[in-house]
Design a protein around this motif. Structure first.
Motif, PDB file in Angstrom:
ATOM      1  N   VAL A  19       0.833  -1.205   0.000  1.00 12.15           N
ATOM      2  CA  VAL A  19       0.000   0.000   0.000  1.00 12.15           C
ATOM      3  C   VAL A  19       0.869   1.256   0.000  1.00 12.15           C
ATOM      4  CG1 VAL A  19      -1.625   1.351   1.384  1.00 12.15           C
ATOM      5  CG2 VAL A  19      -1.992  -1.108   1.076  1.00 12.15           C
ATOM      6  N   MET A  20       1.935   1.246   0.797  1.00  9.15           N
ATOM      7  CA  MET A  20       2.821   2.406   0.844  1.00  9.15           C
ATOM      8  C   MET A  20       3.484   2.644  -0.509  1.00  9.15           C
ATOM      9  SD  MET A  20       4.048   4.939   2.537  1.00  9.15           S
ATOM     10  CE  MET A  20       3.975   4.737   4.323  1.00  9.15           C
ATOM     11  N   ASN A  21       3.885   1.570  -1.172  1.00 10.74           N
ATOM     12  CA  ASN A  21       4.483   1.713  -2.496  1.00 10.74           C
ATOM     13  C   ASN A  21       3.481   2.310  -3.491  1.00 10.74           C
ATOM     14  OD1 ASN A  21       6.922   0.650  -1.631  1.00 10.74           O
ATOM     15  ND2 ASN A  21       6.437  -1.437  -2.295  1.00 10.74           N
ATOM     16  N   GLU A  22       2.223   1.867  -3.402  1.00 12.14           N
ATOM     17  CA  GLU A  22       1.193   2.407  -4.282  1.00 12.14           C
ATOM     18  C   GLU A  22       0.949   3.887  -3.992  1.00 12.14           C
ATOM     19  OE1 GLU A  22      -2.215  -0.060  -3.782  1.00 12.14           O
ATOM     20  OE2 GLU A  22      -1.308  -1.813  -4.750  1.00 12.14           O
ATOM     21  N   LEU A  23       0.968   4.252  -2.698  1.00 11.62           N
ATOM     22  CA  LEU A  23       0.800   5.650  -2.328  1.00 11.62           C
ATOM     23  C   LEU A  23       1.929   6.508  -2.889  1.00 11.62           C
ATOM     24  CD1 LEU A  23      -0.298   5.424   1.416  1.00 11.62           C
ATOM     25  CD2 LEU A  23      -1.587   6.505  -0.417  1.00 11.62           C
ATOM     26  N   SER A  24       3.145   5.990  -2.804  1.00 10.82           N
ATOM     27  CA  SER A  24       4.304   6.745  -3.283  1.00 10.82           C
ATOM     28  C   SER A  24       4.228   6.982  -4.785  1.00 10.82           C
ATOM     29  CB  SER A  24       5.592   5.990  -2.937  1.00 10.82           C
ATOM     30  OG  SER A  24       5.712   5.827  -1.530  1.00 10.82           O
ATOM     31  N   ILE A  25       3.612   6.046  -5.512  1.00  6.24           N
ATOM     32  CA  ILE A  25       3.453   6.200  -6.961  1.00  6.24           C
ATOM     33  C   ILE A  25       2.367   7.229  -7.267  1.00  6.24           C
ATOM     34  CG2 ILE A  25       2.720   5.013  -9.066  1.00  6.24           C
ATOM     35  CD1 ILE A  25       4.015   2.467  -7.887  1.00  6.24           C
ATOM     36  N   LYS A  26       1.281   7.209  -6.495  1.00  2.00           N
ATOM     37  CA  LYS A  26       0.182   8.150  -6.709  1.00  2.00           C
ATOM     38  C   LYS A  26       0.542   9.564  -6.262  1.00  2.00           C
ATOM     39  CE  LYS A  26      -4.231   5.832  -7.055  1.00  2.00           C
ATOM     40  NZ  LYS A  26      -5.650   5.986  -6.693  1.00  2.00           N
ATOM     41  N   ALA A  27       1.410   9.665  -5.266  1.00  2.00           N
ATOM     42  CA  ALA A  27       1.766  10.965  -4.704  1.00  2.00           C
ATOM     43  C   ALA A  27       2.617  11.773  -5.672  1.00  2.00           C
ATOM     44  CB  ALA A  27       2.516  10.766  -3.389  1.00  2.00           C
ATOM     45  N   LEU A  28       2.669  13.068  -5.437  1.00  2.00           N
ATOM     46  CA  LEU A  28       3.517  13.942  -6.236  1.00  2.00           C
ATOM     47  C   LEU A  28       4.980  13.612  -5.993  1.00  2.00           C
ATOM     48  CD1 LEU A  28       1.738  17.360  -5.563  1.00  2.00           C
ATOM     49  CD2 LEU A  28       1.441  15.858  -7.558  1.00  2.00           C
ATOM     50  N   HIS A  29       5.796  13.774  -7.013  1.00  2.00           N
ATOM     51  CA  HIS A  29       7.239  13.613  -6.869  1.00  2.00           C
ATOM     52  C   HIS A  29       7.743  14.594  -5.807  1.00  2.00           C
ATOM     53  CE1 HIS A  29      11.525  13.963  -7.933  1.00  2.00           C
ATOM     54  NE2 HIS A  29      11.388  12.760  -8.476  1.00  2.00           N
ATOM     55  N   PRO A  30       8.790  14.261  -5.070  1.00  2.00           N
ATOM     56  CA  PRO A  30       9.301  15.182  -4.041  1.00  2.00           C
ATOM     57  C   PRO A  30       9.552  16.597  -4.548  1.00  2.00           C
ATOM     58  CG  PRO A  30      10.328  13.041  -3.784  1.00  2.00           C
ATOM     59  CD  PRO A  30       9.503  12.965  -5.022  1.00  2.00           C
ATOM     60  N   ARG A  31      10.086  16.760  -5.743  1.00  2.00           N
ATOM     61  CA  ARG A  31      10.318  18.111  -6.272  1.00  2.00           C
ATOM     62  C   ARG A  31       8.997  18.824  -6.534  1.00  2.00           C
ATOM     63  NH1 ARG A  31      14.364  15.410  -9.248  1.00  2.00           N
ATOM     64  NH2 ARG A  31      12.973  15.285 -11.040  1.00  2.00           N
ATOM     65  N   THR A  32       8.012  18.090  -7.059  1.00  2.00           N
ATOM     66  CA  THR A  32       6.694  18.682  -7.301  1.00  2.00           C
ATOM     67  C   THR A  32       6.008  18.994  -5.979  1.00  2.00           C
ATOM     68  OG1 THR A  32       6.541  17.289  -9.283  1.00  2.00           O
ATOM     69  CG2 THR A  32       4.538  18.406  -8.585  1.00  2.00           C
ATOM     70  N   THR A  33       6.235  18.161  -4.977  1.00  2.80           N
ATOM     71  CA  THR A  33       5.697  18.409  -3.637  1.00  2.80           C
ATOM     72  C   THR A  33       6.230  19.725  -3.087  1.00  2.80           C
ATOM     73  OG1 THR A  33       5.346  16.076  -3.084  1.00  2.80           O
ATOM     74  CG2 THR A  33       5.692  17.596  -1.248  1.00  2.80           C
ATOM     75  N   ARG A  34       7.537  19.985  -3.243  1.00  2.00           N
ATOM     76  CA  ARG A  34       8.109  21.247  -2.759  1.00  2.00           C
ATOM     77  C   ARG A  34       7.490  22.439  -3.486  1.00  2.00           C
ATOM     78  NH1 ARG A  34      12.907  18.179  -2.097  1.00  2.00           N
ATOM     79  NH2 ARG A  34      13.643  18.646  -4.215  1.00  2.00           N
ATOM     80  N   ARG A  35       7.246  22.295  -4.784  1.00  2.00           N
ATOM     81  CA  ARG A  35       6.619  23.393  -5.536  1.00  2.00           C
ATOM     82  C   ARG A  35       5.215  23.668  -5.017  1.00  2.00           C
ATOM     83  NH1 ARG A  35       9.248  21.142 -10.199  1.00  2.00           N
ATOM     84  NH2 ARG A  35       7.333  20.062 -10.838  1.00  2.00           N
ATOM     85  N   LEU A  36       4.472  22.588  -4.707  1.00  2.00           N
ATOM     86  CA  LEU A  36       3.128  22.766  -4.157  1.00  2.00           C
ATOM     87  C   LEU A  36       3.184  23.488  -2.811  1.00  2.00           C
ATOM     88  CD1 LEU A  36       0.070  22.268  -4.039  1.00  2.00           C
ATOM     89  CD2 LEU A  36       0.547  20.012  -3.084  1.00  2.00           C
ATOM     90  N   LEU A  37       4.130  23.112  -1.969  1.00  2.00           N
ATOM     91  CA  LEU A  37       4.258  23.758  -0.669  1.00  2.00           C
ATOM     92  C   LEU A  37       4.621  25.236  -0.816  1.00  2.00           C
ATOM     93  CD1 LEU A  37       6.149  20.950   1.312  1.00  2.00           C
ATOM     94  CD2 LEU A  37       3.741  21.607   1.536  1.00  2.00           C
ATOM     95  N   LEU A  38       5.476  25.552  -1.779  1.00  2.00           N
ATOM     96  CA  LEU A  38       5.833  26.951  -2.022  1.00  2.00           C
ATOM     97  C   LEU A  38       4.616  27.742  -2.496  1.00  2.00           C
ATOM     98  CD1 LEU A  38       9.301  26.428  -3.741  1.00  2.00           C
ATOM     99  CD2 LEU A  38       8.901  27.583  -1.551  1.00  2.00           C
TER     100      LEU A  38
END
Length: 287
Positions: A262-281
């Motif tokens: 399940v965690m692996n599937e979540l990591s695939i569905k989630a935004l890439h770490p770089r895209t995550t930082r852009r969202l937070l900004l």
């Protein structure tokens, strides 16, 4: 064996229990016979081998004799481990605000080399600012005194220090987007929390991903969980599930494998770490 590594008494009990189980099984001795030898029951032996209880030096000494361990150096090493496993951990001084079921987790967290966590409501404790942590504590303990709240927050921030120290473990956190959009503690507190998440995500041992609302449903709809992995080969992966007044610790391979999938599937569905930082900004502009 060298038991001088980190982990606290919880993990040392698990290691000692694993050694006792190995010795018993190598000799073909049943848990019933081992329990009789220490004036206990087979269930006591099972709890000892799982590291769920403390150890008496006399009991371990009697079991070593039963298991044919006669080498003085090996006996001394295991009996020394009994003393270390019974010693109070650093969090013992927080006993007045620390539930017993959470003490087990602290010991496992202290020893883990990799923590993978999924959260749906709050920022994980290891990534919280003091202000945010205080707001979360006050939500969960509305009747707590200021002193109690302060001690709970200090316990949380003390756990975080390990991630800035040499040999820090790896933390991989996957958060539902609702976590970073919910203004826990107010917008000013949340803004500083988002800034802290951005800073933490830049650390080499921290990976942060957000599952956006647009990702739709996913297999982890049941709630938050943490998977702990250890460098010590005698410790298997453990899944931690926290509830309001208790917690579950899953170590059966089938259960762990399900949560890893399940965690692996979540990591695939989630935004890439770089895209995550852009969202937070981008969030900072609206927080």
């Amino acid at each position: 064996m060298d038991y001088s590594w980190r982990g606290g008494p919880t993990v040392l009990r698990i290691l000692l229990g694993a050694q006792l189980r190995r010795l018993r099984e190598e000799r073909g001795i049943s848990t019933e016979r081992a329990g009789y030898e220490i004036r206990g029951s087979h269930s006591k032996i099972s709890r000892m081998e799982l590291g769920r209880v403390g150890f008496k030096e006399r009991d371990v000494s009697d079991l070593l004799t039963l298991y044919g361990v006669s080498d003085p150096a090996e006996r001394a090493s295991l009996l020394e481990l009994v003393k270390k496993a019974n010693a109070p951990a650093w969090w013992h001084r927080y006993g007045d605000v620390l539930p017993s079921w959470f003490e087990v987790y602290l010991g496992l967290e202290e020893a883990a080399s990799l923590l993978r966590t999924y959260e749906v409501q709050f920022v994980p404790g290891l990534l919280q600012t003091e202000e945010y942590a205080e707001a979360v504590v006050r939500l969960g303990y509305s009747d707590a005194s200021d002193e109690e709240v302060e001690r709970r927050v200090w316990l949380r921030t003390t756990r975080q220090r390990r991630f800035a120290s040499p040999g820090a473990p790896t933390l991989w956190a996957v958060l539902d987007e609702a976590v970073v959009r919910r203004p826990v503690g107010g917008y000013d507190v949340m803004r500083r929390q988002v800034e802290h998440l951005i800073a933490m995500s830049e650390l080499p041992n921290v990976t942060l991903q957000i599952v956006p609302f647009g990702a739709g449903g996913h297999a982890a709809a049941g709630g938050p969980f943490t998977i702990l992995r250890f460098a010590e080969p005698d410790l298997s992966d453990i899944v931690y599930l926290e509830q309001l007044t208790s917690a579950l610790y899953l170590d059966k391979p089938t259960d762990v494998d399900t949560y890893v999938r399940v965690m692996n599937e979540l990591s695939i569905k989630a935004l890439h770490p770089r895209t995550t930082r852009r969202l937070l900004l981008e969030l900072l502009d609206g927080v």
